[in-house]
Design a protein around this motif. Structure first.
Motif, PDB file in Angstrom:
ATOM      1  N   LEU A 148     -30.103   5.704  37.851  1.00 42.47           N
ATOM      2  CA  LEU A 148     -30.554   7.097  37.750  1.00 42.47           C
ATOM      3  C   LEU A 148     -31.435   7.303  36.516  1.00 42.47           C
ATOM      4  O   LEU A 148     -32.445   8.007  36.575  1.00 42.47           O
ATOM      5  CB  LEU A 148     -29.351   8.044  37.728  1.00 42.47           C
ATOM      6  N   THR A 149     -31.056   6.680  35.413  1.00 44.49           N
ATOM      7  CA  THR A 149     -31.859   6.795  34.190  1.00 44.49           C
ATOM      8  C   THR A 149     -33.225   6.143  34.387  1.00 44.49           C
ATOM      9  O   THR A 149     -34.259   6.698  33.996  1.00 44.49           O
ATOM     10  CB  THR A 149     -31.123   6.142  33.007  1.00 44.49           C
ATOM     11  N   LYS A 201     -34.772   5.670  37.237  1.00 46.57           N
ATOM     12  CA  LYS A 201     -35.526   6.499  38.185  1.00 46.57           C
ATOM     13  C   LYS A 201     -36.123   7.721  37.488  1.00 46.57           C
ATOM     14  O   LYS A 201     -37.275   8.089  37.731  1.00 46.57           O
ATOM     15  CB  LYS A 201     -34.602   6.931  39.325  1.00 46.57           C
ATOM     16  N   GLU A 202     -35.361   8.350  36.601  1.00 47.30           N
ATOM     17  CA  GLU A 202     -35.858   9.516  35.860  1.00 47.30           C
ATOM     18  C   GLU A 202     -37.010   9.123  34.938  1.00 47.30           C
ATOM     19  O   GLU A 202     -38.017   9.837  34.845  1.00 47.30           O
ATOM     20  CB  GLU A 202     -34.720  10.158  35.054  1.00 47.30           C
ATOM     21  N   LEU A 203     -36.897   7.996  34.265  1.00 45.38           N
ATOM     22  CA  LEU A 203     -37.976   7.524  33.393  1.00 45.38           C
ATOM     23  C   LEU A 203     -39.230   7.239  34.209  1.00 45.38           C
ATOM     24  O   LEU A 203     -40.338   7.620  33.808  1.00 45.38           O
ATOM     25  CB  LEU A 203     -37.535   6.282  32.618  1.00 45.38           C
ATOM     26  N   SER A 216     -40.044   8.651  36.974  1.00 43.79           N
ATOM     27  CA  SER A 216     -40.547   9.955  37.400  1.00 43.79           C
ATOM     28  C   SER A 216     -41.355  10.631  36.285  1.00 43.79           C
ATOM     29  O   SER A 216     -42.407  11.219  36.541  1.00 43.79           O
ATOM     30  CB  SER A 216     -39.374  10.845  37.813  1.00 43.79           C
ATOM     31  N   VAL A 217     -40.864  10.532  35.061  1.00 45.14           N
ATOM     32  CA  VAL A 217     -41.598  11.096  33.916  1.00 45.14           C
ATOM     33  C   VAL A 217     -42.915  10.343  33.726  1.00 45.14           C
ATOM     34  O   VAL A 217     -43.960  10.954  33.470  1.00 45.14           O
ATOM     35  CB  VAL A 217     -40.732  11.052  32.633  1.00 45.14           C
ATOM     36  N   LYS A 261     -45.312  11.560  36.361  1.00 46.16           N
ATOM     37  CA  LYS A 261     -45.746  12.939  36.074  1.00 46.16           C
ATOM     38  C   LYS A 261     -46.891  12.963  35.064  1.00 46.16           C
ATOM     39  O   LYS A 261     -47.772  13.806  35.122  1.00 46.16           O
ATOM     40  CB  LYS A 261     -44.552  13.731  35.541  1.00 46.16           C
TER      41      LYS A 261
END
Length: 189
Positions: A115-116, A118-120, A122-123, A126
């Motif tokens: 999850l971490t 995936k979030e990185l 995503s950032v 972006k």
């Protein structure tokens, strides 16, 4: 003390000595003996031409400055965060290594790392950072890949990627870090 004298203005009708009518001077026909315009007219025309040239150069310079500022603004918007992005790349790599090192039975830890990660990612996306992840068998691209070693591997062609050690990253169209790969050196049959 006396009252200050008023300065005469060129358009003051009382001060005819200071007035000069350029149109009238240009329309005057030169004497038959003297075909050249008077030195005063030549000086005014030369000054006009010089001022016109300076004005055109100033306008061109102002337009160039405007275009350069717009280009710099766009570049700062797109690439201003490149240093921060480069500094975050090792964090991404370490999360990938941690995910690979998680042993069986540690599903909660693996899920947290995923999850971490995936979030990185995503950032990164972006803000225009894209991951360059070649697959084994892809052709080596010196613009996007860094060859860490060459080795002959049966069943491959020279220049094929045979191992990916770390992913690469691009920020919009600029390379932040090339993907580190191993390349086949198998000679052609």
């Amino acid at each position: 003390m006396g009252e200050p004298k008023e300065q005469p203005f060129l358009d003051d009708p009382e001060d005819e000595a200071m007035e000069f009518d350029l149109d009238a001077a240009m329309e005057e026909e030169p004497d038959a003996e003297d075909d050249a315009p008077s030195p005063a007219v030549e000086a005014i025309v030369a000054e006009r031409d010089e001022l016109r040239d300076r004005l055109m150069r100033s306008l061109a310079e102002a337009e160039n400055v405007r275009k350069r500022a717009a280009r710099d603004r766009v570049e700062a918007e797109q690439y201003g965060g490149s240093k921060l992005a480069r500094d975050l790349l090792p964090v991404y790599d370490n999360l990938k290594r941690a995910l690979d090192a998680v042993s069986e039975g540690q599903d909660a830890i693996a899920e947290g790392i995923q999850l971490t990660l995936k979030e990185l990612a995503s950032v990164f996306e972006k803000h225009g950072v894209k991951i360059v992840s070649p697959a084994e068998g892809d052709r080596f691209d010196p613009q996007m890949h860094q060859a860490m070693f060459e080795a002959p591997l049966p069943g491959t062609k020279a220049g094929d990627v045979i191992q990916v050690m770390s992913e690469g990253f691009v920020l919009h169209d600029r390379l932040l870090r090339p993907a580190q790969v191993g390349v086949s050196s198998t000679p052609a049959s």
